[in-house]
Design a protein around this motif. Structure first.
Motif, PDB file in Angstrom:
ATOM      1  N   UNK A   1      -6.298  36.298 -39.914  1.00  0.00           N
ATOM      2  CA  UNK A   1      -5.644  35.336 -39.033  1.00  0.00           C
ATOM      3  C   UNK A   1      -4.204  35.179 -39.497  1.00  0.00           C
ATOM      4  N   UNK A   2      -3.247  35.507 -38.629  1.00  0.00           N
ATOM      5  CA  UNK A   2      -1.826  35.520 -38.986  1.00  0.00           C
ATOM      6  C   UNK A   2      -1.097  34.415 -38.228  1.00  0.00           C
ATOM      7  N   UNK A   3      -0.808  33.334 -38.933  1.00  0.00           N
ATOM      8  CA  UNK A   3      -0.108  32.207 -38.309  1.00  0.00           C
ATOM      9  C   UNK A   3       1.109  31.802 -39.137  1.00  0.00           C
ATOM     10  N   UNK A   4       0.914  31.545 -40.426  1.00  0.00           N
ATOM     11  CA  UNK A   4       1.969  31.030 -41.296  1.00  0.00           C
ATOM     12  C   UNK A   4       3.050  32.075 -41.540  1.00  0.00           C
ATOM     13  N   UNK A   5       4.311  31.610 -41.600  1.00  0.00           N
ATOM     14  CA  UNK A   5       5.449  32.509 -41.830  1.00  0.00           C
ATOM     15  C   UNK A   5       6.273  32.006 -43.019  1.00  0.00           C
ATOM     16  N   UNK A   6       6.829  32.931 -43.806  1.00  0.00           N
ATOM     17  CA  UNK A   6       7.598  32.502 -44.986  1.00  0.00           C
ATOM     18  C   UNK A   6       8.978  31.945 -44.669  1.00  0.00           C
TER      19      UNK A   6
ATOM     20  N   UNK B   1       7.082  28.652 -35.433  1.00  0.00           N
ATOM     21  CA  UNK B   1       6.635  30.033 -35.617  1.00  0.00           C
ATOM     22  C   UNK B   1       7.467  30.954 -34.736  1.00  0.00           C
ATOM     23  N   UNK B   2       8.020  31.994 -35.362  1.00  0.00           N
ATOM     24  CA  UNK B   2       9.040  32.772 -34.657  1.00  0.00           C
ATOM     25  C   UNK B   2       8.688  34.236 -34.445  1.00  0.00           C
ATOM     26  N   UNK B   3       7.551  34.719 -34.941  1.00  0.00           N
ATOM     27  CA  UNK B   3       7.160  36.099 -34.651  1.00  0.00           C
ATOM     28  C   UNK B   3       7.177  36.296 -33.133  1.00  0.00           C
ATOM     29  N   UNK B   4       7.771  37.377 -32.676  1.00  0.00           N
ATOM     30  CA  UNK B   4       7.970  37.543 -31.239  1.00  0.00           C
ATOM     31  C   UNK B   4       6.874  38.405 -30.619  1.00  0.00           C
ATOM     32  N   UNK B   5       6.460  38.003 -29.431  1.00  0.00           N
ATOM     33  CA  UNK B   5       5.510  38.751 -28.613  1.00  0.00           C
ATOM     34  C   UNK B   5       6.197  38.990 -27.278  1.00  0.00           C
ATOM     35  N   UNK B   6       6.607  40.222 -27.017  1.00  0.00           N
ATOM     36  CA  UNK B   6       7.427  40.529 -25.838  1.00  0.00           C
ATOM     37  C   UNK B   6       6.663  41.488 -24.921  1.00  0.00           C
TER      38      UNK B   6
ATOM     39  N   UNK C   1       5.227  43.402 -30.754  1.00  0.00           N
ATOM     40  CA  UNK C   1       5.171  42.293 -31.709  1.00  0.00           C
ATOM     41  C   UNK C   1       6.056  42.610 -32.908  1.00  0.00           C
ATOM     42  N   UNK C   2       6.915  41.652 -33.256  1.00  0.00           N
ATOM     43  CA  UNK C   2       7.755  41.768 -34.440  1.00  0.00           C
ATOM     44  C   UNK C   2       7.702  40.448 -35.196  1.00  0.00           C
ATOM     45  N   UNK C   3       7.560  40.534 -36.512  1.00  0.00           N
ATOM     46  CA  UNK C   3       7.548  39.311 -37.306  1.00  0.00           C
ATOM     47  C   UNK C   3       7.026  39.552 -38.701  1.00  0.00           C
ATOM     48  N   UNK C   4       7.149  38.518 -39.504  1.00  0.00           N
ATOM     49  CA  UNK C   4       6.701  38.556 -40.895  1.00  0.00           C
ATOM     50  C   UNK C   4       5.801  37.352 -41.136  1.00  0.00           C
ATOM     51  N   UNK C   5       4.593  37.612 -41.584  1.00  0.00           N
ATOM     52  CA  UNK C   5       3.618  36.552 -41.836  1.00  0.00           C
ATOM     53  C   UNK C   5       3.218  36.572 -43.309  1.00  0.00           C
ATOM     54  N   UNK C   6       2.739  35.426 -43.780  1.00  0.00           N
ATOM     55  CA  UNK C   6       2.098  35.433 -45.095  1.00  0.00           C
ATOM     56  C   UNK C   6       0.962  34.419 -45.114  1.00  0.00           C
ATOM     57  N   UNK C   7       0.190  34.476 -46.213  1.00  0.00           N
ATOM     58  CA  UNK C   7      -1.091  33.769 -46.270  1.00  0.00           C
ATOM     59  C   UNK C   7      -1.949  34.138 -45.074  1.00  0.00           C
ATOM     60  N   UNK C   8      -1.857  35.421 -44.731  1.00  0.00           N
ATOM     61  CA  UNK C   8      -2.696  35.987 -43.677  1.00  0.00           C
ATOM     62  C   UNK C   8      -4.036  36.334 -44.317  1.00  0.00           C
ATOM     63  N   UNK C   9      -4.982  35.424 -44.166  1.00  0.00           N
ATOM     64  CA  UNK C   9      -6.255  35.537 -44.860  1.00  0.00           C
ATOM     65  C   UNK C   9      -7.028  36.758 -44.396  1.00  0.00           C
ATOM     66  N   UNK C  10      -7.481  37.560 -45.354  1.00  0.00           N
ATOM     67  CA  UNK C  10      -8.361  38.680 -45.058  1.00  0.00           C
ATOM     68  C   UNK C  10      -7.686  40.013 -44.838  1.00  0.00           C
TER      69      UNK C  10
END
Length: 434
Positions: A133-138, A148-153, A161-170
């Protein structure tokens, strides 16, 4: 409010307790050794060995909600089962009831299309795959999810999809096949809560790069497989959108409510086990000629721990009951309260237990260090304490604003001058000094 457990829940609880005693507790040290030696990028053999045993015992996918599946359990029925599984950090995965898979499976079950469920939900339910699950961003304060700013175009029949996530569990798990990502699909929408969407991203899609495993207070893989993930011009079919563009917050609320109940009940189970160990240790240790169990400070902490656990459990069961009978929206204040209360209580109890265990409590011989990391982590996961407290307070102010203070006696208005003078004339105030 009726918190009575059904016969089915009581039966499952007894079977779970027996399974834990026979298969889970005896294998914990092996699990921690495998996690430490193999690292967060590997499959831990002990988990894979025990999964078919749990499935054969009928203790599989117990999290499935009654509202969305035939034969599923209500939140109130599942809560004590979740508590039992939570006594061990590796038990939930053995029963296919571990985060983030449970939340992702519920999301697919509730919001996915038939094709999405067939492709992604079926292998997750079978325990053949895992998810992230990718929600949190650094780069932003993700406690405010509108940031949250990861883009979905949208690009023809695809989304990019472009972006950087962290604490992406699993994400470091080699069995991870699908990532549910929350990103911004309509940054110009006047409604800040309609700018976000959730979309299904295959783990092996070109452009998905798991940069690193992240430790949680020094632990890799236990209690969480946290990771930093980069999405670099990742193209997925338009059919991978969940529910529709702009529905990300709607899905998040549907996903996170039950997830918070699960986190809290697992944490209560873990804290119960810590308290039991603390009591046994206090009887064994004899500094200065007397057991710790005779020292008033130890007795006081054990008593406070018992009170805190009972309070947290009852509040969590009330929240579960409200979700079942009144709906998640009506229960949102109770859900927020347990999300603050349970991790704070657990963190305090584990800290007290470490004091009783002494230096040994800071390594993981007694499982306390991992328990402390889990409790502290959960003061942030699914929203930090501060966000939940703000919501609790706003709902409380709104609730009292809807009542008539003449009926409740809760008025806070200052007496006007005329009323003060009237009361003075009638002798209701003490007379002025001579």
């Amino acid at each position: 409010m009726d918190l009575t457990q059904s016969g089915r829940s009581l039966d499952l609880a007894a079977r779970l307790q027996a399974f834990m005693a026979e298969h889970i507790y005896p294998n914990e040290r092996r699990y921690y050794l495998e996690a430490e030696r193999l690292g967060p990028w590997a499959v831990y053999p002990v988990v894979e060995e025990l999964k078919p045993v749990a499935r054969a015992a009928g203790l599989w996918n117990l999290f499935l909600p009654a509202s969305d599946s035939d034969g599923g359990l209500t939140n109130l029925e599942y809560a004590p089962l979740c508590e039992i599984m939570g006594r061990s950090l590796f038990a939930p995965e053995v029963f296919n009831c571990a985060a983030p898979d449970t939340g992702n499976m519920e999301t697919l079950l509730r919001y996915g299309t038939e094709a999405q469920r067939e492709t992604w939900l079926a292998p997750l339910l079978a325990g053949e795959a895992r998810s992230a699950f990718a929600m949190t961003e650094p780069d932003v304060a993700s406690s405010d999810a509108t940031n949250i700013s990861a883009s979905i175009v949208r690009d023809g029949e695809s989304y990019v999809i472009d972006g950087r996530k962290w604490y992406t569990t699993g994400a470091t798990d080699p069995r991870c096949r699908i990532i549910i990502l929350m990103g911004k699909s309509d940054p110009g929408s006047p409604d800040a809560h309609r700018r976000q969407s959730m979309i299904l991203v295959p783990r092996d899609a070109p452009g998905v790069r798991v940069v690193r495993a992240l430790p949680v207070l020094g632990f890799y893989g236990v209690p969480d497989r946290a990771a930093e993930v980069v999405f670099d011009h990742v193209r997925v079919p338009a059919a991978n959108m969940l529910l529709g563009e702009g529905r990300g917050f709607e899905i998040a609320q549907g996903r996170l409510g039950p997830g918070r109940i699960h986190h809290c009940m697992r944490l209560i189970g873990l804290t119960e086990r810590v308290l039991e160990r603390m009591c046994r240790r206090a009887e064994l240790r004899r500094p200065f000629g007397a057991p710790l169990s005779e020292q008033s400070v130890t007795l006081e902490r054990i008593a406070e721990a018992r009170i805190g656990i009972e309070q947290a459990r009852l509040l969590t069961l009330k929240a579960a009951w409200m979700m079942d009978t009144k709906g998640n929206k009506a229960a949102r204040q109770e859900i927020a309260m347990i999300k603050v209360a349970a991790p704070l209580m657990a963190q305090k109890v584990v800290d007290w237990a470490i004091q009783v265990f002494g230096g040994g409590g800071t390594n993981n011989d007694h499982l306390l260090a991992a328990a402390l990391a889990t409790a502290r982590l959960l003061r942030l996961a699914d929203g930090p304490d501060e966000v939940h407290r703000n919501q609790i307070a706003r709902l409380e102010i709104r609730r009292h604003g809807a009542t008539d203070p003449r009926i409740t006696g809760g008025g806070a208005a200052v007496l006007d001058l005329a009323e003060s003078e009237r009361m003075g004339r009638e002798g209701l105030w003490p007379p002025p000094a001579a």
